[in-house]
Design a protein around this motif. Structure first.
Motif, PDB file in Angstrom:
ATOM      1  N   ASN A 288      10.661  -4.079 130.526  1.00  0.00           N
ATOM      2  CA  ASN A 288      10.095  -2.797 130.804  1.00  0.00           C
ATOM      3  C   ASN A 288       9.069  -2.333 129.995  1.00  0.00           C
ATOM      4  OD1 ASN A 288      11.549  -1.574 129.053  1.00  0.00           O
ATOM      5  ND2 ASN A 288      11.496   0.247 130.066  1.00  0.00           N
ATOM      6  N   GLN A 289       8.751  -2.932 128.865  1.00  0.00           N
ATOM      7  CA  GLN A 289       7.656  -2.640 128.026  1.00  0.00           C
ATOM      8  C   GLN A 289       6.596  -3.808 128.160  1.00  0.00           C
ATOM      9  OE1 GLN A 289       8.706  -0.397 124.203  1.00  0.00           O
ATOM     10  NE2 GLN A 289      10.425  -2.049 124.522  1.00  0.00           N
ATOM     11  N   GLN A 290       5.304  -3.268 128.104  1.00  0.00           N
ATOM     12  CA  GLN A 290       4.237  -4.396 128.235  1.00  0.00           C
ATOM     13  C   GLN A 290       3.289  -4.149 127.226  1.00  0.00           C
ATOM     14  OE1 GLN A 290       4.235  -7.097 130.084  1.00  0.00           O
ATOM     15  NE2 GLN A 290       6.369  -6.500 130.889  1.00  0.00           N
ATOM     16  N   PHE A 291       2.750  -5.079 126.511  1.00  0.00           N
ATOM     17  CA  PHE A 291       1.667  -4.947 125.413  1.00  0.00           C
ATOM     18  C   PHE A 291       0.644  -5.681 125.830  1.00  0.00           C
ATOM     19  CE2 PHE A 291       6.259  -4.157 123.727  1.00  0.00           C
ATOM     20  CZ  PHE A 291       5.911  -2.943 122.845  1.00  0.00           C
ATOM     21  N   VAL A 324       4.946   1.736 129.514  1.00  0.00           N
ATOM     22  CA  VAL A 324       6.507   1.636 129.637  1.00  0.00           C
ATOM     23  C   VAL A 324       6.892   2.265 130.836  1.00  0.00           C
ATOM     24  CG1 VAL A 324       8.686   2.113 128.626  1.00  0.00           C
ATOM     25  CG2 VAL A 324       6.521   2.102 127.011  1.00  0.00           C
ATOM     26  N   THR A 325       7.433   1.339 131.780  1.00  0.00           N
ATOM     27  CA  THR A 325       8.297   1.981 132.925  1.00  0.00           C
ATOM     28  C   THR A 325       9.400   2.490 132.374  1.00  0.00           C
ATOM     29  OG1 THR A 325       8.799  -0.273 133.630  1.00  0.00           O
ATOM     30  CG2 THR A 325       6.877   0.372 134.378  1.00  0.00           C
ATOM     31  N   SER A 326       9.981   3.176 133.689  1.00  0.00           N
ATOM     32  CA  SER A 326      11.481   3.550 133.558  1.00  0.00           C
ATOM     33  C   SER A 326      12.158   3.582 134.927  1.00  0.00           C
ATOM     34  CB  SER A 326      11.404   4.947 132.978  1.00  0.00           C
ATOM     35  OG  SER A 326      11.434   5.890 134.166  1.00  0.00           O
ATOM     36  N   TRP A 327      13.406   3.950 134.894  1.00  0.00           N
ATOM     37  CA  TRP A 327      14.055   3.851 136.253  1.00  0.00           C
ATOM     38  C   TRP A 327      13.297   4.853 137.034  1.00  0.00           C
ATOM     39  CZ3 TRP A 327      15.388   8.599 137.701  1.00  0.00           C
ATOM     40  CH2 TRP A 327      15.468   9.527 136.459  1.00  0.00           C
TER      41      TRP A 327
END
Lengths: 341, 341, 341, 341
Positions: A288-291, A324-327
């Motif tokens: 869920n983290q993209q760099f 960052v995405t989350s639930w």
């Protein structure tokens, strides 16, 4: 405004809130001696397939790392970790404040390689002056790593083996463990984690809880008197049942995994869109983290529509950013962001 | 058997012993409140051309580093040092045991470059998350370095400047300071050291004393209540006058420098001989430590005639070794060693 | 001027100095890996009748206490000690600096009563909230105490027993152990000390050495990796043989005890004279420290002839003073002091 | 079953829960950089009449005490506190774990007397050996105390004055501050507390919040870089707004005080009933904690109807017990308990 700064911008999953509300006026003993906590412990043991494991609930990640590591090490020992490890970079020296050195290993996209651990230990004990140096007393890894990358089952087996051979505990920081488990690239089940690690924690703060981390100790002889150590570290929540209740909810009907999938799905959608636009990956993360590396001009433009983190200092013409995405992230949020690219 | 393991294999310089013996049955107050210590302080202030400096005497190097660094840093701060710095490698985690992180910089033959300090500080404060990280609160350097190398006056001026600009103290570990001052390659006088460093120590253990390190504090406001901190660190010698007496002797008639020259002269003679035999320098040192790469077979052969240190783990075919001379090394020792090459 | 401030106002016993001088230019490995240290270890094991004991040499008392206690305790534990114990009063917080609480017991003329230890432990574990409190992890006693008083064999047996029953180590601070052993009132032999204590130290600084304390570990499994801990505490002397040599000398031909007797004899002579003059004992000590209550006017008058310590703050009309003799005190000194009373 | 064990057996006040629920899915930055926290800070500054004060939110009491005290003290200093102080008894050595000694003063029903502070400081600096001892660097008091007792305005003024004169900060632990403010016996307003203390905290955990303590720093120069220290102590909540939101709610429409009154009223009703039945006060408390001496037989009988805490170990025939009410205690609970007496 869209927000992709981190995965703790919202409160808790609605089901967690519902349970907190439903039980709010009940009276229970403090410090985790309540039935909700007992049940949560049982559910976690089941999910881990680790019937003998001890489970402790703490409030946040840094305090969990500091408390566990302080408990596992003797005074003359330090903790091995990737140079990029959270304990080495972003915990304000909490490990050292408890008297322990972080002994750094090369970071391979955030991961530690078993061969590097092996080499460190061999060179350490191969040096006659080792009694003058900090003994490597345990290994710290994070899964997913600080860069969102994942250990494969083979890699974790290898780490387990080298730790076993040298009789040092293996500790896994699972602040975002849910997002590993929910990734299609993941080959490491929760059972594997429990089987291969001596201690690890299952992060709640970043996956549906208001706060809370569940420490699973599969070799409980390693952490005697851990309750007192939690207290000493200021990590003992008076209303301990709040932790129990939240984890009970998350580990009922697979909620923990279900809501994590949403985060991973939306993150990967964003990743594809960014790649399609020709942006360059800084690190290839399946969670869920993209760099990404973005031109500063694009960063500035995008900043009027969305918030996200600059990763490290701003470069001259381009910089690394993290989404960052989350639930709680909806596909519509991603679509809106993509629309602004 | 010849011995080149380190520069603390003998007792003290005969003149130091003479003074200790001559005053042995005198009675003086403890803890450094005696006339010998007062005089030694004055002599050191004169030698440093630093009339306002405070001078404290401690017993050993690691305890001196740990006490000074603990005094200079606030709880949220760490100490910048070369990766190869003694505090980072060979002090068994004494700095961390007092709660502080060692923040590492690249080692250039043991030295820290001012530009690396500058970059570290800029990147640190350029990263928005810096309040979550250990603040760089001081700079540690050693002169000579752990590899026997020397800072030039220009290099130290540059370090001084970057520390000044960022308002962090500059601390110099002078465990072998005498061997720098006695080297013809040295461009940094004791006056310069006192002018450019906020705190430094003049090592006695390795240069003619039984034990003892003289801490010179040129900005005494940086170390208030240092006496109590010395006591807390277990570094306060009951019979403090033993330290005063030894340094009084060393700083009378230039004894400190005179005996150091002997070590440097003999070390350089050995260096030339090794180079003449075709051995490879591991690092080019102008002081009393010499690092060479030797075939393992030659090491094994030489080991039946002399002791010296293997530097790091033994390699497959060749290894790095260190030869150290001291104020007590005679030319005849060197000639004998050369004869065995 | 006569001096009775403390028992570390002189250098070392002449025989110690003679040995240091005789061996001064010999070359030996550092850090206690030399034959003198090995021999000293053996002599001490013999004197203690403890052939399996481990012996370590440190430089001073505070650092010895801090290092041993840090080694014996786990992070959640504290050390039981009399309120008047040196570690609780005069070590600048060295124990706490290493993270451990000093848990105080009533002081009975400096001594701890076994029944108080028993009561503490029972009340501690009788209180349901004990996991929120610092666990009593060891017992610290000093012999002689800070007031010069002595444990009887029965008292020490009782302390040993209560510690055994509750599985906590018993540690004895023997900074002035010689002056206990040399006292006619003493019923506790060095063999008894070694038999009843898990760890103790034999003080050298106050009995004939320039400096140095010999730590005897009769249950070595309690202090694994103690060498590294010594280093971490800054307590490892580079020229370790200086410690070995001094203790070798002190434990040859019973020198340690012989010179201690001189101190006790002269102290008791002074005591009798003070009592004969009608002065009041503050505490009844059979060793080399004597505590009396004197009118302030007498203190002032005596101060022009002799130095001694005011014990605690000065009272309105009278105050407590301490006279200390040492191995170097001559009868003539005592006679001169008595002449001034 | 009725419960009077402590004041943290329920969740949060319904209004707090309502606000948490209403804002649950909002997105805000972490670590307290959100508008709810900003508003809560402002409301607290207003309630304290301290427009310049800094306000920080932490999670629990022990961690708050450890972090604040660690921030206020320098390494050579300790904290003065009543022997009965929470930091000395029930925090598992958290203060010592951060390196600081708790220096104890007599407890007068839990309170510290200014004259005892004065005497301690005078005796300390009147003792020539003070540089060998832990310097008293601040004063810790709790209001109400651990026994529910209250400082009068005059008593707190006197403490303030003695601290001012000796230039040591005064820190007040307000874990139950609401129950002091709500007591009719109280003469110390929140304004007074803010005027007289350098730092204090307003407890949320025990008064209507799920968790949370608000640290008010009236002299902010005393705690520079406190954010990093909070992080280092593991006390920084990722979703910081949860703390802001709760305190915003508590400090709106006087909720904090209103709900505290309920606890005090019910506690005093119980107190009167116990006294009427002839039971003996252990300590006379005007707040929500009541301490009584009860025959063991009565304790056993009552235990089948209600839970409450045994205070210290059980006596032979009678024991001390503690009854605690909270904002959630109803009169009907008290009536039911009284019915069982």
């Amino acid at each position: 405004m869209l927000h992709f700064d981190c995965d703790y911008m919202e409160g808790a999953h609605p089901e967690v809130m519902r349970r907190l509300l439903a039980t709010n006026l009940e009276q229970t003993p403090g410090y985790g001696c309540d039935p909700y906590t007992a049940h949560a412990r049982e559910l976690i043991r089941q999910a881990c397939d680790a019937p003998q494991a001890e489970v402790h609930f703490l409030v946040g990640g840094t305090q969990t790392n500091a408390t566990v590591i302080d408990g596992l090490l003797r005074r003359h020992e330090g903790v091995l970790a990737a140079e990029s490890g959270h304990i080495n970079v972003h915990e304000a020296g909490a490990i050292e404040a408890a008297g322990h050195k972080v002994l750094t290993l090369p970071s391979h996209d955030g991961k530690v390689h078993a061969c590097d651990v092996e080499r460190y230990l061999e060179e350490f004990y191969g040096d006659e002056t080792w009694p003058h140096m900090v003994a490597p007393g345990m290994l710290y890894v994070s899964h997913p790593t600080e860069f969102g990358t994942l250990y494969s089952l083979e890699e974790m087996e290898a780490l387990h083996e080298v730790c076993q051979q040298h009789a040092i505990p293996l500790y896994l920081d699972g602040a975002r463990l849910s997002y590993a488990l929910a990734s299609e690239s993941n080959t490491l089940t929760l059972h594997d984690v429990a089987r291969l690690c001596d201690v690890f924690y299952i992060g709640g703060t970043k996956t549906g809880a208001l706060f809370g981390e569940a420490v699973v100790v599969t070799r409980s002889e390693l952490l005697p008197h851990f309750f007192t150590l939690i207290k000493q570290h200021g990590a003992l929540l008076a209303k301990g049942r709040l932790l129990g209740l939240q984890f009970e909810t998350l580990f009922t009907d697979d909620l923990y995994l279900r809501i994590a999938r949403q985060a991973v799905t939306t993150a990967l959608k964003l990743k594809e869109a960014l790649l399609a636009k020709g942006y360059r990956l800084f690190i290839d993360s399946p969670t869920n983290q993209q760099f990404f590396v973005l031109p500063n001009s694009d960063i500035d433009r995008l900043s009027s529509h969305a918030t996200f983190e600059l990763w490290g200092p701003r470069g001259e013409t381009e910089s690394v950013v993290r989404f960052v995405t989350s639930w709680a992230t909806q596909e519509s949020h991603i679509d809106a962001l993509i629309g602004h690219l």
